[in-house]
Write a protein that holds these residues in place. Sequence first.
Motif, short mmCIF file in Angstrom:
data_model
loop_
_atom_site.label_atom_id
_atom_site.label_comp_id
_atom_site.label_asym_id
_atom_site.label_seq_id
_atom_site.Cartn_x
_atom_site.Cartn_y
_atom_site.Cartn_z
N ILE A 243 -10.80 71.83 40.50
CA ILE A 243 -10.79 70.79 41.53
C ILE A 243 -12.11 70.74 42.27
CG2 ILE A 243 -9.62 70.06 43.62
CD1 ILE A 243 -7.18 71.54 42.50
N LEU A 244 -12.63 71.92 42.64
CA LEU A 244 -13.91 71.95 43.34
C LEU A 244 -15.01 71.39 42.46
CD1 LEU A 244 -15.71 72.72 45.66
CD2 LEU A 244 -15.84 75.01 44.75
N ASP A 245 -14.93 71.73 41.16
CA ASP A 245 -15.93 71.24 40.22
C ASP A 245 -15.96 69.72 40.20
OD1 ASP A 245 -17.55 72.40 37.72
OD2 ASP A 245 -16.61 70.49 37.20
N THR A 246 -14.77 69.11 40.04
CA THR A 246 -14.71 67.65 39.99
C THR A 246 -15.16 67.04 41.30
OG1 THR A 246 -12.76 67.99 38.64
CG2 THR A 246 -13.24 65.76 39.30
N ALA A 247 -14.68 67.61 42.43
CA ALA A 247 -15.03 67.04 43.72
C ALA A 247 -16.53 67.12 43.95
CB ALA A 247 -14.29 67.76 44.84
N ARG B 114 -18.85 67.09 41.71
CA ARG B 114 -19.55 66.09 40.89
C ARG B 114 -19.53 64.72 41.54
NH1 ARG B 114 -20.03 67.84 35.21
NH2 ARG B 114 -19.36 69.99 35.28
N ILE B 115 -18.45 64.40 42.26
CA ILE B 115 -18.41 63.10 42.92
C ILE B 115 -19.25 63.12 44.19
CG2 ILE B 115 -16.88 61.39 43.96
CD1 ILE B 115 -14.70 62.55 42.19
N LEU B 116 -19.21 64.26 44.92
CA LEU B 116 -19.82 64.26 46.25
C LEU B 116 -21.33 64.42 46.23
CD1 LEU B 116 -17.28 66.30 48.35
CD2 LEU B 116 -17.91 63.95 48.63
N VAL B 117 -21.88 65.12 45.22
CA VAL B 117 -23.32 65.42 45.28
C VAL B 117 -24.19 64.16 45.34
CG1 VAL B 117 -25.21 66.38 43.92
CG2 VAL B 117 -23.20 67.73 44.34
#
Lengths: 232, 86, 120, 164
Positions: A100-104, A106-109
Amino acid sequence: MVKNSLIFIVLIGFAVLLADLFVGFNGNTDLNTLANHYAVSGPEEVGSANLVTAVVVTYRGLDTLGEVTILFLAAAIVSFLLKVEAGASLNRKLRSTSEILDTASRILVPVIFLFGIYVFINGHLSPGGGFQGGAIIASGLVLMLLAQPAKEVGHKLITLVESISGISFVLIGVAGVLFAAGFLDNKLLSLGKFGTIFSAGVIPIIYIFVGLKVGAELSGIITNLHENQNEA
Amino acid sequence: MVNTLLFISAIIILLAILLTFYRFIKGPTAPDRLVAFDVMTVSSLALIGLIAKFSSRIIYLDVAIVYGLLSFLGVIIVSRYFERGL
Amino acid sequence: MGNILEIIGAVLVLLGSVFLFLGALGLVRMPDLYNRIQAGTKASTLGTFLTLFGLLLIIPEWWGKLVLLMTFILITNPVSSHVLARAAHYIKIPLTDKTVADLLNKEETTYKVNEEIKNE
Amino acid sequence: MKIKNIAAIFLILLSIWILLNSQFQIEVMIIGVILSFVISIIMGSRITVFNELKFSFGSVFYTIWYLFVFLAELVKSNLDVARRVLTPSLPINPGIIKTKTVLKSKMGRMILANSITLTPGTLTVDIEDDILYIHCIDVCCEDIDKATAAIVDKFEKILVKIYG
């Protein structure tokens, strides 16, 4: 029970301290002569809606150049002290990131990068500026490293951005000597309409370079620290 | 009318932050303190929004965005440090 | 018309602040870390969301940044509490005595060597 | 395949730029388009989560429907927590249970996990492929199928139509 009452006493102490500060505060409404000069003639001379930016980039432009240089020296010393041998990669055992942190991340950076750029492009209109925007960009890089610790970050790109923006900052200053009143002079470009995004002479351009440079320097420090955490 | 209601809400949020501060001091473990910190900063975002309304300056919302970003990063950095993922 | 919107907004702000207060109360009253995370996250998310939404009704000109802030909180808040709960379970923060089940097997999630992460 | 990914990032960044500035002057727009384009080209190879997105009329409709379902559940969950907090005896029955999801895409799983975290009495503790470990304030059942039916299904059946 004793611990609980102690906590309450600490809390009440905090409240009393802060309330004292709050009641005792009466803002100094009169400006002294220097502040008055900046406040009155700043908008006309510099054309920047944010007075602090006018002082930082124009009236005290040389100091800003010095600060950026100090940061550059710090980054250079960190990378000198923490030199990694070529080919040596991370050999720590890390716990893997949750998906979940990985996906989030990728969107937030990219969103964080965009926000950092927004902060320094609007440095002459709203609070913030080159240093703050650069720090936000570097924090986006921190998020990237947190989510994917094993990813390699391109050192070449960081160095390239840093050098180009540093050189451009100095070149704009020199251009001020040649085409306008002096080093880092603001009137190199027209002042434009007060309060729009293309205004305040060269301030936005200088701030873009300052922001890129600060972001690249801080990112360099972070990646150097990150790559040197080998387990002894 | 509207301003009174907003003022009461600001006081309630302040009380909430005070309660989380109790958990922040008491602990008992480090993750407990981190939860308290998280709730405290998110509540402060609401408070910053109200302060922006009281002084009618939109620029405070920029401050709120940066603050939310930093608290998110802070919580994740400390948690990753706990589980040895840093 | 604008006046009614303002009053609805103010009531929403008040509701949001009450939720924030209840969340803080839950944070103090709950017996272990995981229940505290539950109470804290849900209440602070909805509380801040409602407060900002109320402000949006009161001052419609600020919609851009308020909408951005609301979306940002909706995405980041659950992620950060998930990461925190995962880390806490990994370092074996105890669950409360009232707990009836713990099906998350601790042995399955041991350290992974970096090589595995690289081959994602 | 790749163009869809970059286009999605570009559109998201551009709309965030518009929200940040909340003004529609032509200069601001030009700067925003250039910036979003550059960032989406640079970051496009790293971010692959939008590859799985399905663009269609149906997915837009289901996204809005999902938002409504989600907000209703959020309010319900807060009332539930408030009731538990305000009851003097603190009626909780917590535990960590297993559930299963059929979602394959990373994006869909993230939204599912976030929604579970924000809805009544549940918190995603860990995720391993298609197994979600969920901390419940009030454990209904330890059986994996019953728990899935109780917690995951109501979000999953909408998300499966958007993300597959």
